[in-house]
Design an enzyme around this catalytic site. Structure first.
Site, PDB file in Angstrom:
ATOM      1  N   LYS A 209       0.829  -1.203   0.000  1.00 29.39           N
ATOM      2  CA  LYS A 209       0.000   0.000   0.000  1.00 29.39           C
ATOM      3  C   LYS A 209       0.865   1.255   0.000  1.00 29.39           C
ATOM      4  O   LYS A 209       0.640   2.188  -0.787  1.00 29.39           O
ATOM      5  CB  LYS A 209      -0.924   0.020   1.215  1.00 29.39           C
ATOM      6  CG  LYS A 209      -1.884   1.203   1.240  1.00 29.39           C
ATOM      7  CD  LYS A 209      -2.267   1.603   2.637  1.00 29.39           C
ATOM      8  CE  LYS A 209      -1.142   2.365   3.326  1.00 29.39           C
ATOM      9  NZ  LYS A 209      -1.529   2.891   4.656  1.00 29.39           N
TER      10      LYS A 209
ATOM     11  N   ASP B 110      -6.052   1.071   0.990  1.00 27.07           N
ATOM     12  CA  ASP B 110      -6.077   1.072   2.449  1.00 27.07           C
ATOM     13  C   ASP B 110      -7.465   0.658   2.913  1.00 27.07           C
ATOM     14  O   ASP B 110      -8.284   0.212   2.110  1.00 27.07           O
ATOM     15  CB  ASP B 110      -5.685   2.460   2.987  1.00 27.07           C
ATOM     16  CG  ASP B 110      -6.656   3.551   2.564  1.00 27.07           C
ATOM     17  OD1 ASP B 110      -7.696   3.244   1.942  1.00 27.07           O
ATOM     18  OD2 ASP B 110      -6.374   4.726   2.848  1.00 27.07           O
TER      19      ASP B 110
END
Length: 236
Positions: free
Chosen positions: A121, A139
């Site tokens: 991420k 996320d």
């Protein structure tokens, strides 16, 4: 309605509602963004922005931060989540950036995920913001919003699966901003426990809203329905 059709209508709306979108983390240099994104893991951007001015005043570059004492760094970041491990990661990634990359933040996914504290991420966030790569960082907000609206199927039940599916349905012209739009929508409108469906401009295409309205219509109760939970335990 297919995921691609929903995605086109959703991102057209995002573009109209928020034509200028960017990260809410404060930074001046690529190195500062790396540090800020690492600190933001499971922590709010507001909190991170409160501590980074003092942190960057003491350690403005990787060359400075790599020589920081762990306890000194901890004192500066102690109010974020997991300050002990983050202090260790910041020192180690600073050493790598300074000694292996000449003080410059690496520009490829493979190089970025080598940095301590930088996962998939975080690497995608950095690629998108710093290097304008057409990628999407997933996320908790992006994961939740994408599945709720119906941009991805509910079978996409991991961040990696959501990322892969989004890359196939988000129109190319919106890829640069897709992460920020979805994140901010999840942060301020499509929240985990009390989504503001009544004020959301995507209600007419939202799979979650349609199911909620159907459930409420078949029930005599007037209380708002609580968000459902996926098989993986994630709140949708």
């Amino acid at each position: 309605m297919t995921g691609k059709e929903r995605a086109y209508r959703a991102f057209e709306w995002f573009r109209r509602e928020r034509p200028v979108v960017e990260t809410e983390l404060h930074y001046r240099t690529p190195f500062e963004l790396v540090v800020a994104v690492v600190l933001s893991a499971q922590c709010t951007d507001v909190r991170v922005n409160m501590i980074t001015p003092g942190l960057f005043k003491s350690y403005p570059t990787a060359a400075f931060m790599k020589n920081a004492r762990e306890e000194d760094l901890f004192d500066l970041i102690r109010s974020v989540t997991y300050p002990n491990s983050k202090a260790k990661h910041l020192i180690a990634l600073s050493k790598m950036i300074d000694e292996e990359y000449g003080g410059k933040v690496p520009e490829t996914f493979g190089e970025l995920i080598r940095l301590p504290g930088v996962g998939r991420k975080t690497a995608n966030v950095l690629l998108s913001i710093l290097f304008k790569e057409p990628t999407i960082a997933v996320d908790t907000h992006v994961y939740r919003v994408s599945r709720r609206i119906g941009l991805v199927p509910l079978s996409a039940n991991t961040p990696a699966k959501v990322e892969q599916k989004l890359l196939t349905v988000v129109p190319g012209e919106y890829l640069d901003n897709a992460h920020h739009w979805l994140l901010l929508h999840g942060r301020y409108t499509c929240t985990a426990r009390k989504p503001a469906c009544e004020t959301c401009g995507l209600a007419d295409i939202c799979r979650f809203y349609a199911k909620t309205a159907l459930d409420e219509g078949s029930s005599s109760k007037t209380a708002p329905r609580t968000p459902s939970t996926s098989k993986s335990g994630s709140t949708l």
